[in-house]
Design an enzyme around this catalytic site. Structure first.
Site, mmCIF file in Angstrom:
data_model
loop_
_atom_site.group_PDB
_atom_site.id
_atom_site.type_symbol
_atom_site.label_atom_id
_atom_site.label_comp_id
_atom_site.label_asym_id
_atom_site.label_seq_id
_atom_site.Cartn_x
_atom_site.Cartn_y
_atom_site.Cartn_z
ATOM 1 N N ARG A 99 -34.982 -8.845 -9.658
ATOM 2 C CA ARG A 99 -33.847 -7.920 -9.793
ATOM 3 C C ARG A 99 -33.017 -7.833 -8.520
ATOM 4 O O ARG A 99 -31.794 -7.838 -8.576
ATOM 5 C CB ARG A 99 -34.365 -6.536 -10.211
ATOM 6 C CG ARG A 99 -33.296 -5.454 -10.330
ATOM 7 C CD ARG A 99 -32.031 -5.902 -11.026
ATOM 8 N NE ARG A 99 -32.263 -6.533 -12.322
ATOM 9 C CZ ARG A 99 -31.387 -7.291 -12.952
ATOM 10 N NH1 ARG A 99 -30.205 -7.551 -12.387
ATOM 11 N NH2 ARG A 99 -31.662 -7.822 -14.116
ATOM 12 N N LYS A 134 -13.246 -1.072 1.953
ATOM 13 C CA LYS A 134 -13.581 -0.419 0.681
ATOM 14 C C LYS A 134 -14.727 -1.183 0.021
ATOM 15 O O LYS A 134 -14.558 -1.892 -0.966
ATOM 16 C CB LYS A 134 -12.352 -0.368 -0.221
ATOM 17 C CG LYS A 134 -11.213 0.461 0.362
ATOM 18 C CD LYS A 134 -9.964 0.376 -0.485
ATOM 19 C CE LYS A 134 -8.813 1.147 0.156
ATOM 20 N NZ LYS A 134 -7.558 1.036 -0.596
ATOM 21 N N LYS A 166 -3.956 3.919 11.646
ATOM 22 C CA LYS A 166 -3.419 4.235 10.331
ATOM 23 C C LYS A 166 -2.588 5.522 10.385
ATOM 24 O O LYS A 166 -2.469 6.157 11.434
ATOM 25 C CB LYS A 166 -4.558 4.334 9.315
ATOM 26 C CG LYS A 166 -5.252 2.984 9.092
ATOM 27 C CD LYS A 166 -6.352 3.066 8.067
ATOM 28 C CE LYS A 166 -5.820 3.283 6.657
ATOM 29 N NZ LYS A 166 -5.073 2.119 6.140
ATOM 30 N N GLU A 199 -0.256 0.738 11.228
ATOM 31 C CA GLU A 199 0.309 0.893 9.891
ATOM 32 C C GLU A 199 1.637 1.645 9.976
ATOM 33 O O GLU A 199 1.746 2.635 10.695
ATOM 34 C CB GLU A 199 -0.681 1.670 9.021
ATOM 35 C CG GLU A 199 -0.189 2.013 7.631
ATOM 36 C CD GLU A 199 -1.183 2.899 6.899
ATOM 37 O OE1 GLU A 199 -2.117 2.338 6.291
ATOM 38 O OE2 GLU A 199 -1.056 4.132 6.949
ATOM 39 N N ASP A 221 2.747 -0.638 4.761
ATOM 40 C CA ASP A 221 1.968 0.069 3.749
ATOM 41 C C ASP A 221 2.849 0.582 2.611
ATOM 42 O O ASP A 221 3.774 1.367 2.829
ATOM 43 C CB ASP A 221 1.224 1.243 4.395
ATOM 44 C CG ASP A 221 0.289 1.934 3.415
ATOM 45 O OD1 ASP A 221 -0.488 1.221 2.753
ATOM 46 O OD2 ASP A 221 0.347 3.160 3.314
#
Length: 282
Positions: A99, A134, A166, A199, A221
Site C-alpha cells: 500500500r 501547494k 508576496k 509579486e 499575479d
C-alpha cells in the site's frame, strides 16, 4: 537542515508507522514467516511513470532482502497492461509494503503525467512550467521530484531556499521599496546568497519594482493575458518574469506567448488524479 534523502527516509518511516502500527495482523495470522513469493506492478492507465526509485527505497528500508527488477524507469511513458517492476522476497514483506509503495507511485505518476501534459502544451515557446508550495504536507519532496520527472521545474523547495516577497509581505512591510530594502539588509546580515522574487498585483506596483530594482524575478499575479504581454514589454528582459494565478491548461499557451519565462501552476500538485496501478502476485 535535513537533506532531500533524509526527508525521504523520515517520510517512509512515518508512513510505515502510520500503516502498520504494532503489526499487520491480517498478514501475520495467515502467511507463514518463511513463505516466499513474487509480485509485479501492473499499470492500469496511460501516463508517465514516477516513483520507481522511491519504491526501491521503500522495499529496501522495510526488508533489505527483497529483490527488485525494474522493467520501466522513472519518466517513461506507460500504458494499460505494462509491467513496471517485479519484486521477489518474503510474502509478508510484499504484502506489508504494497500500500505504501502504491500510494507513493500512484500519486507521483499522476503528478508527472499532468506536468508532462503542461510541458508539452508549451512546446515551441521558451516558457518553463513551475510547481508551487501547494503540496501535501510531508510529501513535498516526493511531489516535487515527480514534477521534475514529468519535465517541469521546481520553483523552490520551501521557505528557506529563495526569497519570494508576496502581497502580504509587501503590505506588512509598508510597501515595495521597504520590503526589497529590508530583504537586502537581511541577506547581507545573515551572509546568505538567495535569489529574490517579488509579486506584483498591478501596473503601479510593477512600476515601483522597476524603479527600485534589486530583484531577480517579477511575478505577475492574476494579470490578464493582455496585461501580461504589456508587462513583459515594460520589463524588457531586465528581470526574469513569471505568470501566476488562475492559469489553466487552456490558457497556459496564451500566457507563454506573451514572452514570460515561467508559469507557476499549483494544480500540478494540489489537483492531480493518481495514475491507476496495482501490485499483484505473479
Amino acid at each position: 537542515m535535513l537533506s532531500v534523502n533524509e526527508l525521504e527516509d523520515k517520510l517512509i518511516d512515518l508512513a510505515f508507522a502510520e500503516d502498520i502500527g504494532d503489526g499487520d495482523h491480517t498478514t501475520l495470522c495467515c502467511i507463514p514467516e518463511t513463505a516466499m513469493g513474487k509480485s509485479h506492478l501492473l499499470i492500469k492507465d496511460t501516463g508517465i511513470l514516477a516513483g520507481v526509485e522511491v519504491a526501491k527505497e521503500v522495499f529496501k528500508r522495510f526488508d533489505p532482502t527483497m529483490v527488485v527488477e525494474v522493467l520501466i524507469k522513472d519518466g517513461s511513458p506507460v500504458k494499460l497492461g505494462d509491467i513496471a517492476m517485479v519484486v521477489s522476497g518474503k510474502v509478508r514483506s510484499l504484502l506489508q509494503t504494497e500500500r505504501l509503495m502504491l500510494n507513493i507511485m500512484q500519486r507521483m505518476s499522476g503528478i508527472a503525467t499532468m506536468t508532462h501534459r503542461y510541458v508539452d502544451r508549451l512546446k515551441g515557446t521558451h516558457t518553463h512550467v513551475l510547481d508551487t508550495r501547494k503540496t501535501t504536507p510531508g510529501m513535498r519532496v516526493l511531489e516535487k521530484q515527480a514534477v521534475a520527472i514529468g519535465g517541469g521545474e521546481n520553483h523552490r523547495i520551501g521557505l528557506f531556499d529563495m526569497i519570494l516577497l508576496k502581497d502580504n509581505h509587501v503590505d506588512f512591510a509598508g510597501g515595495i521599496s521597504n520590503a526589497i530594502n529590508r530583504c537586502h539588509e537581511y541577506l547581507k546580515e545573515k551572509g546568505l546568497n538567495l535569489k529574490i522574487e517579488i509579486e506584483v498585483r498591478n501596473f503601479d506596483e510593477l512600476n515601483q519594482v522597476l524603479s527600485c530594482g534589486g530583484v531577480n524575478r517579477i511575478m505577475l499575479d492574476n494579470f490578464s493575458v493582455a496585461d501580461t504581454k504589456k508587462a513583459v514589454e515594460m520589463i524588457g528582459g531586465k528581470y526574469e518574469t513569471e505568470s501566476s494565478g488562475g492559469i489553466t491548461y487552456d490558457t497556459l499557451r496564451d500566457y507563454a506567448e506573451c514572452g514570460v519565462d515561467y508559469i507557476s501552476v499549483g494544480a500540478l500538485t494540489h489537483s492531480v488524479k493518481c495514475l491507476d496501478m496495482s501490485f499483484k502476485a505473479c
